[in-house]
Structures are given as C-alpha cells and as structure tokens.
Write an enzyme that holds these catalytic residues in place. Structure first.
Site, mmCIF file in Angstrom:
data_model
loop_
_atom_site.group_PDB
_atom_site.id
_atom_site.type_symbol
_atom_site.label_atom_id
_atom_site.label_comp_id
_atom_site.label_asym_id
_atom_site.label_seq_id
_atom_site.Cartn_x
_atom_site.Cartn_y
_atom_site.Cartn_z
ATOM 1 N N ARG A 221 0.844 -1.182 0.000
ATOM 2 C CA ARG A 221 0.000 0.000 0.000
ATOM 3 C C ARG A 221 0.884 1.239 0.000
ATOM 4 O O ARG A 221 1.964 1.259 0.616
ATOM 5 C CB ARG A 221 -0.931 0.008 1.221
ATOM 6 C CG ARG A 221 -2.083 -0.989 1.103
ATOM 7 C CD ARG A 221 -3.056 -0.557 0.009
ATOM 8 N NE ARG A 221 -4.169 -1.471 -0.177
ATOM 9 C CZ ARG A 221 -4.231 -2.418 -1.112
ATOM 10 N NH1 ARG A 221 -3.199 -2.606 -1.910
ATOM 11 N NH2 ARG A 221 -5.317 -3.164 -1.250
ATOM 12 N N HIS A 269 0.138 0.343 -10.482
ATOM 13 C CA HIS A 269 -0.673 -0.603 -9.697
ATOM 14 C C HIS A 269 -1.030 -1.829 -10.536
ATOM 15 O O HIS A 269 -2.202 -2.197 -10.687
ATOM 16 C CB HIS A 269 -1.932 0.065 -9.153
ATOM 17 C CG HIS A 269 -2.454 -0.604 -7.914
ATOM 18 N ND1 HIS A 269 -3.097 0.075 -6.898
ATOM 19 C CD2 HIS A 269 -2.429 -1.905 -7.517
ATOM 20 C CE1 HIS A 269 -3.441 -0.764 -5.934
ATOM 21 N NE2 HIS A 269 -3.047 -1.985 -6.294
#
Length: 306
Positions: A221, A269
C-alpha cells in the site's frame, strides 16, 4: 440465494459470467430491494458518485465478499455490521510473486547497469542469489507466495509480520524484531496492508536501518512509506532504488516527484490483479458457506483492519 453485485458497472461484463458459472444456484443482481439480498459481492467505487455504501438496509445479508484483497476502503464503514471477507485468489498470489520476483532479480543482477552504448562493462559480476539477503514485510497469503518464490531461486529470505507466525522454509521475525528484519534487507519487499499500525511505518528512522544501497519494492500500500523520507534516502544514496506500484493517490499525479526521480521506478498498480476466472470460485465457496452457516474463508478482523 439472491446476491447483489455491489461493484462498479465496468466490472459487470467480466465478473458476472464467471460468478454465475462458479455458483449457478445464485441469482446475481445489479439492483433491487436491499432487504431481499442474502449476500453482497463488493468492490470499491460502488455506488457511483463517491458516496459510501449504506449497509444498514441489507438486513438479510449473511456476508459481504470483497473482490479485492485490500479492504481498507470498506472496513471502517460504520454501517457495515455483516461479516466481511477479503479476496484471497490463487491468481492474485501468482501475479504478485511474479511481479516481486522480476523486480528483485532486476535489482539483484544489476540489469540497469548495461546501457546499450557500446561500452563493455564486465568489471562487476553480480553475486549468486544465495549471497543476497531479501526481507519480505507482510507474511499473509501474498507475502508467503513471494517469499517462497524468492527462496526457490536461492535468495536468503527473511519474513516479518506482526504475529511472527511460522512459515515452513522461511525464517519469520515478529513485531519487535522489525529493526533486525530491515537490517538484513538488501532488497526489501513491502506487502503490508493499510492499517493504523502500518501507515508511515517506514519513516526516516527505519529506512536508515536498511543496508546502504538497498532496493525497495513496494507492492503493498502507498501509505506504508513516508514519501519525504524515502526521497531523502534516495537523494543521499542510502537507498539505491525504489520500485513503487502503489501510491497514496492513484493515478499518481503527473507532477509528483516520483515520476522525475532517477532512483524511482513507477508502475501503475499492476503488481497483481484479481482475475475473475480464479477468484469467482473463492467467492462462490464463501457464499455457500454463509448460506449453510459455516465458518467463512478469509474473514476480516475489524480490529486489525484486514
């Protein structure tokens, strides 16, 4: 059973056929009376428009099954009283292992040193993987898959998790031993979830514990690393390179300094994706368990946030 597909409309065409094939006894709907649904299949972005979903009208729902591994965008919703399950998908684990292994090998072998400019650079031979120390922060399903893949190539792998739960074939250190885990990390792979305990975990003090010239791979994250501290460590040369796949704001703004820094590789991502063809079976199993009143798979601990 009647199930609401509480996910962005763009996901429907890919997910609906896979979910129906995996769970043919399910009536999968995109809308309807909330009180009539036995379960929800959820992904962030629902409902459209940015408002948080109100779970309170879903009085009959026995489970909320997330399509994603990360649940930080739903777990704090005060209206969510139903059991929440995160997605643990074999395809997700394989994709993460491939991503982290690929970038670890690139750092280990020094692939970027060989510019195609006519200069014969054979003064430096990379060590074998058995001489390279790698630390994986976060030893959940994804962390275990990554650690196993790296250990299979011969890297000296150390895992770290809050609990220190044992993993066959991998030395796993527990919470208080984080400084020791970082001190070993010539390559550091970050796969921790976003929780109150992990936000800005890697600050200037902890980044300084990494060996000089370390490489960081963050596919967990974006909140795990203090961005200012990371840029300072890169500028000083203490951190040689950072491969970053996750960010506090996504897409990463075009003017963010990560794009321009020579010591940073930005990927959008893409480290791992939940694939309907494999994840649908996991969702189907949990729906059946919920209807039978059996223990659910990968149920989220609300207190821990994952």
């Amino acid at each position: 059973m009647k199930v609401l597909f509480a996910a962005p409309a763009r996901l429907w065409d890919a997910w609906a056929p896979a979910l129906r094939a995996a769970c043919p006894e399910m009536a999968l709907c995109r809308d309807g009376d909330p009180a009539g649904f036995d379960a929800l299949i959820y992904a962030p972005g629902y409902p459209e428009g940015g408002a948080a979903l109100d779970f309170s009208p879903f009085t009959r729902a026995r489970v909320v099954q997330s399509l994603w591994a990360g649940v930080e965008r739903i777990v704090t919703n005060p209206t969510l009283t139903q059991p929440l399950c995160r997605m643990v998908d074999p395809g997700l684990a394989q994709g993460m292992a491939e991503y982290c292994t690929g970038w670890a090998l690139r750092a280990h072998l020094g692939m970027d040193r060989y510019a195609q400019d006519g200069v014969w650079r054979n003064a430096v031979t990379p060590p074998l993987a058995s001489a390279r120390r790698v630390t994986v922060l976060g030893m959940g399903e994804l962390g275990r898959a990554v650690a196993a893949a790296l250990a299979g190539l011969g890297f000296r792998v150390t895992g770290w998790s809050h609990s220190g739960r044992a993993v066959p074939g991998i030395e796993v250190l527990a919470g208080p031993d984080l400084p020791q885990a970082l001190a070993r990390a010539e390559i550091l792979v970050c796969l921790l979830p976003d929780t109150a305990e992990t936000r800005d975990l890697l600050d200037a003090e902890l980044l300084a514990l990494l060996p000089a010239g370390a490489t960081i791979i963050n596919a967990g994250r974006g909140t795990l690393i203090d961005e200012t501290a990371l840029l300072a460590a890169l500028d000083s040369g203490h951190i040689a390179h950072a491969v970053l796949d996750v960010f506090r704001q996504e897409p990463l703004p075009p003017d963010h300094p990560f794009w321009r820094h020579p010591g940073v590789t930005v990927t959008p991502h893409v480290s791992a994706e939940t694939r309907p063809e494999s994840a649908a079976a996991v969702a189907a199993e949990n729906l059946r368990r919920a209807m039978r009143g059996e223990p659910l798979l990968y149920r989220v601990d609300r207190a821990r946030g994952y």
